[in-house]
Design a protein around this motif. Structure first.
Motif, PDB file in Angstrom:
ATOM      1  N   THR A 269       3.779   1.920  -0.940  1.00 30.76           N
ATOM      2  CA  THR A 269       4.339   1.274  -2.437  1.00 30.76           C
ATOM      3  C   THR A 269       3.649   1.915  -3.614  1.00 30.76           C
ATOM      4  OG1 THR A 269       4.216  -0.211  -2.632  1.00 30.76           O
ATOM      5  CG2 THR A 269       5.840   0.114  -2.260  1.00 30.76           C
ATOM      6  N   LEU A 270       2.410   2.132  -3.373  1.00 27.25           N
ATOM      7  CA  LEU A 270       1.182   2.692  -4.440  1.00 27.25           C
ATOM      8  C   LEU A 270       1.156   4.305  -3.960  1.00 27.25           C
ATOM      9  CD1 LEU A 270      -2.191   0.652  -4.745  1.00 27.25           C
ATOM     10  CD2 LEU A 270      -0.592   1.769  -6.367  1.00 27.25           C
TER      11      LEU A 270
ATOM     12  N   PHE B  96       3.516   3.423 -21.171  1.00 26.82           N
ATOM     13  CA  PHE B  96       2.952   1.988 -21.756  1.00 26.82           C
ATOM     14  C   PHE B  96       1.692   1.886 -22.759  1.00 26.82           C
ATOM     15  CE2 PHE B  96       0.094  -1.781 -19.647  1.00 26.82           C
ATOM     16  CZ  PHE B  96       1.983  -2.432 -20.112  1.00 26.82           C
ATOM     17  N   ARG B  97       0.413   2.274 -22.178  1.00 26.34           N
ATOM     18  CA  ARG B  97      -0.378   2.901 -22.660  1.00 26.34           C
ATOM     19  C   ARG B  97      -0.039   2.849 -24.103  1.00 26.34           C
ATOM     20  NH1 ARG B  97      -5.332   5.008 -22.202  1.00 26.34           N
ATOM     21  NH2 ARG B  97      -6.745   5.000 -24.519  1.00 26.34           N
TER      22      ARG B  97
ATOM     23  N   ARG C 284       2.486  11.897 -16.685  1.00 23.30           N
ATOM     24  CA  ARG C 284       3.021  10.286 -16.101  1.00 23.30           C
ATOM     25  C   ARG C 284       3.609   9.645 -17.826  1.00 23.30           C
ATOM     26  NH1 ARG C 284      -2.331   8.269 -15.604  1.00 23.30           N
ATOM     27  NH2 ARG C 284      -2.559   9.191 -17.847  1.00 23.30           N
TER      28      ARG C 284
ATOM     29  N   LEU D 237       5.832   6.794 -17.813  1.00 24.06           N
ATOM     30  CA  LEU D 237       5.963   5.243 -17.624  1.00 24.06           C
ATOM     31  C   LEU D 237       4.073   5.322 -17.862  1.00 24.06           C
ATOM     32  CD1 LEU D 237       7.770   3.199 -17.838  1.00 24.06           C
ATOM     33  CD2 LEU D 237       7.078   3.163 -15.436  1.00 24.06           C
ATOM     34  N   PRO D 238       3.305   5.850 -17.330  1.00 24.75           N
ATOM     35  CA  PRO D 238       2.351   4.881 -17.798  1.00 24.75           C
ATOM     36  C   PRO D 238       1.775   5.356 -19.177  1.00 24.75           C
ATOM     37  CG  PRO D 238       1.421   6.431 -15.466  1.00 24.75           C
ATOM     38  CD  PRO D 238       3.871   5.866 -16.429  1.00 24.75           C
TER      39      PRO D 238
ATOM     40  N   MET E  77       0.750  -1.318  -0.160  1.00 17.57           N
ATOM     41  CA  MET E  77       0.111   0.271   0.203  1.00 17.57           C
ATOM     42  C   MET E  77       0.852   1.356   0.234  1.00 17.57           C
ATOM     43  SD  MET E  77      -2.950  -0.656  -0.398  1.00 17.57           S
ATOM     44  CE  MET E  77      -2.669  -2.434  -0.938  1.00 17.57           C
TER      45      MET E  77
ATOM     46  N   CYS F 237       1.452  -0.342 -25.698  1.00 22.26           N
ATOM     47  CA  CYS F 237      -0.135  -1.143 -26.612  1.00 22.26           C
ATOM     48  C   CYS F 237      -0.592  -0.905 -27.550  1.00 22.26           C
ATOM     49  CB  CYS F 237      -0.642  -1.234 -24.842  1.00 22.26           C
ATOM     50  SG  CYS F 237      -0.267  -1.784 -22.583  1.00 22.26           S
ATOM     51  N   TRP F 238      -0.910  -0.093 -27.773  1.00 27.39           N
ATOM     52  CA  TRP F 238      -1.264   0.468 -29.322  1.00 27.39           C
ATOM     53  C   TRP F 238      -0.813  -0.169 -29.978  1.00 27.39           C
ATOM     54  CZ3 TRP F 238      -0.375   4.313 -32.571  1.00 27.39           C
ATOM     55  CH2 TRP F 238      -0.903   4.632 -33.727  1.00 27.39           C
TER      56      TRP F 238
ATOM     57  N   GLN G  83       4.182   5.952  -5.287  1.00 28.25           N
ATOM     58  CA  GLN G  83       3.943   6.216  -6.614  1.00 28.25           C
ATOM     59  C   GLN G  83       2.868   7.387  -7.038  1.00 28.25           C
ATOM     60  OE1 GLN G  83       4.729   4.390  -9.905  1.00 28.25           O
ATOM     61  NE2 GLN G  83       6.973   4.204  -8.948  1.00 28.25           N
ATOM     62  N   ARG G  84       2.562   7.489  -6.525  1.00 26.46           N
ATOM     63  CA  ARG G  84       0.857   8.412  -6.728  1.00 26.46           C
ATOM     64  C   ARG G  84       2.437  10.061  -6.929  1.00 26.46           C
ATOM     65  NH1 ARG G  84      -4.970   7.881  -5.614  1.00 26.46           N
ATOM     66  NH2 ARG G  84      -4.335  10.278  -6.911  1.00 26.46           N
TER      67      ARG G  84
END
Lengths: 304, 325
Positions: free
Chosen positions: B3-4, B26-27, B20, B22-23, B1, B30-31, B7-8
């Motif tokens: 870490t969550l 990553f998105r 953001r 990295l996110p 928790m 994936c695309w 990370q925020r």
């Protein structure tokens, strides 16, 4: 008769009528037909073990295949080639497949692109494996193929021709749909409650995917990858005119490369008993390899 | 928790959206993977069309309608191979259909105790795991000598009999259309069985119980209630198995004899589109490559068509059985 009644009796109970007799005849016929399919399978497995076992020893891993007419030899370069090309296929297809599945199931499940990916994956599973070979031949083996041209433009010394890269690429196309479809199923299998709890704690989509969904789906994704390995290891058609065959150890990934399946194909038509026996031994090794991959997929990574 | 929470991101109060990296990366990754998947199929079709174009523009439709394949004279017509593909897969289906259906019924009924049924089911699934070349090798060693005898006998026995004379015509060899079809039948059995079985299992138990309650025997129930209800699933299984048979390459290439002669004789050497590709690509050059690409295009079009048809029937089935429930 009592035992038979247990298996064949119907809810009716007209045991002596022609209907009941017809019923029993059909039941026996059905069991007979189902049992008959065991015969060829037992025959195949029996021959693979019986003819493959005599030549199976550790030297097999270290020696090169016997030239036509000569004795001795092994399957070393063919085993190495199969592992190399399945490895190349995995390195290409696994990231693409898993990431595509994540896009399809996590980011926008109802988008046009997601539906297109699902549709294409379904179509690709139905394409004959030899077509994957034809495609790899067109783009990597032929000197005017786009990938060869790209390498030339980038200054990479790769001139096409039969190579382990071409074989691995063909296998990658072959297993891509398997990896996408099994990964998607794996992601669908992750409990909705987990996701909601994660979002409820304030996690972002990325955090939910990375920390909650992927760890939970990983065993099922690995199952899909192992099934893909089993499929790729046994395939011959994508390799015969992409990787071709070689009698020697692979010096690089840009030259013709031997594989177990192509060795079986080549040796099966030679008029020498020793080469035919070597083909059986290669079959035994291949069947063992495929079975290990399948069993690993089913057991080790199975989700509790 | 913790870490969550760590990370925020330290969300700046101003500004429309926190950065953001990295996110977002990553998105996008994936695309890109999703796009790459769709592009692969387009690229595959495009590349094969491009490579076959010289042959398409030179031969056009005569490529399909002519029965000449003589690479040394640049004469290419794939009619014998189309006939071979159609005949071998249809015969394989004809042989495998009763067996596959019988196994599917056997697995979904309770004739024998569950462990026995599981052994049979495992066996059929095992058939799917054996590599195609191993089937080919088995065929060469076991089937070819047997079929050689059979072929010679059949040619003599059916001489002069109207239809059979064409189907069992000299020259008879061990490597023949029928030999390839026999092995194909084995290879499509798992597909046929698995889909038919799931269609039979999906029939609601209430229908079966209703039929028994009206006094029907087991087989009256199977033929009049279970099979009609599961029929679309069985049809889908058959179509998908046909697609598999048409595209199967190695075992066929090893057993069919690879003759470019147009023949309807089941005991003579023949060829399929897939076996043609397997045999000739490795040593092909110039126009032959283009002609083989054209043949590959035809094979792909045929199998895609059959598979889409099967998939549509399967979807219809799933919707229908969902309706009954």
């Amino acid at each position: 008769m009592a035992a038979n009644d247990h298996f064949f009796a119907t809810a009716g109970g007209h045991r002596t009528s022609s209907r009941a007799i017809g019923n029993q005849i059909l039941s026996i016929l059905c069991i007979g037909l189902a049992g008959a399919t065991l015969i060829p399978l037992v025959s195949i497995l029996f021959l693979v073990v019986k003819k493959g076992l005599p030549l199976l020893n550790l030297d097999l891993f270290r020696q090169l295949p016997p030239a036509a007419g000569s004795l001795g030899g092994g399957l070393g370069n063919a085993m190495l080639g199969t592992l190399l090309m399945v490895g190349i296929a995995l390195v290409i297809a696994t990231p693409v497949g898993v990431l595509a599945a994540i896009y399809v199931n996590e980011y926008s499940p109802t988008s046009k692109l997601a539906n297109a990916v699902r549709f294409v994956a379904k179509l690709l599973t139905g394409i004959p494996s030899i077509i994957c070979g034809v495609f790899a031949y067109a783009v990597i083996v032929l000197p005017d193929g786009p990938i060869v041209q790209l390498c030339k433009a980038l200054g990479i010394p790769f001139e096409g021709g039969f190579s382990a890269w071409a074989g691995g690429f063909a296998l990658a196309i072959l297993i891509l749909p398997t990896i996408i479809l099994t990964s998607e199923q794996a992601l669908i299998g992750v409990s909705k409650a987990y996701r909601e709890a994660s979002y409820g704690l304030g996690a972002t989509t990325f955090q939910t995917i990375w920390r909650i969904v992927l760890p939970d789906a990983l065993p099922a994704i690995m199952t899909g990858v192992m099934l893909a390995v089993a499929r790729a290891a046994g395939e011959t058609a994508p390799l015969i005119f992409t990787a071709l065959f070689s009698w020697f150890w692979a010096q690089s990934l840009t030259e013709p490369t031997a594989s177990l399946s192509v060795l079986i194909y080549n040796f099966s038509t030679l008029p020498y008993e020793h080469q035919i026996n070597m083909a059986w031994t290669a079959s035994l090794v291949l069947v063992i390899l495929v079975t290990i991959a399948n069993v690993t997929a089913q057991l080790v990574f199975r989700k509790k | 928790m913790t870490t969550l929470q760590e990370q925020r991101p330290a969300v700046p109060n101003s500004g429309p959206r926190p950065t953001r990296r990295l996110p977002d990366l990553f998105r996008i990754l994936c695309w890109v993977a999703a796009i790459a998947t769709v592009a692969t199929l387009a690229w595959l079709i495009g590349e094969i069309v491009r490579q076959s174009w010289p042959a398409i523009s030179k031969f056009g439709f005569s490529f399909v309608s002519e029965a000449k394949w003589i690479p040394s004279r640049d004469q290419f017509g794939v009619l014998p191979f189309i006939v071979g593909t159609a005949l071998s897969s249809l015969i394989a289906l004809l042989l495998a259909f009763p067996l596959g259906l019988a196994i599917a019924i056997f697995l979904s009924e309770d004739f024998l105790p569950l462990p026995v049924r599981q052994v049979v089911r495992f066996t059929v699934e095992m058939l799917a795991a054996i590599p195609s070349v191993v089937y080919g090798l088995w065929g060469i060693v076991v089937l070819v000598p047997m079929m050689n005898e059979f072929g010679r006998w059949a040619v003599k026995a059916f001489k002069g009999v109207p239809v059979l004379d064409t189907l069992f015509h000299a020259p008879a060899y061990g490597n023949s259309l029928l030999t390839a079809s026999l092995v194909l039948a084995l290879m499509i059995l798992p597909t046929l069985t698995a889909i038919s079985r799931s269609a039979l299992v999906a029939v609601p138990a209430t229908l079966r119980e209703g039929s028994y309650a009206l006094g029907a025997t087991r087989w009256e129930t199977i033929f009049r209630v279970l099979l009609p209800t599961a029929a679309p699933g069985v049809v889908a299984a058959t179509i998908l198995a046909l697609g598999r048979a048409m595209g199967e390459t190695m075992a066929v290439a090893m057993l069919i004899g690879n003759s470019p002669r147009l023949t309807f004789s089941l005991v003579s050497p023949s060829g399929t589109l897939a076996s043609l590709l397997a045999n000739q690509f490795g040593e092909a050059s110039d126009l032959q490559i283009n002609a083989l690409m054209y043949a590959a295009l035809l094979l792909m079009a045929l199998t895609l068509f059959v598979n889409i048809a099967g998939e549509l029937v399967l979807r219809y089935t799933q919707r229908r059985t969902a309706g009954i429930r």
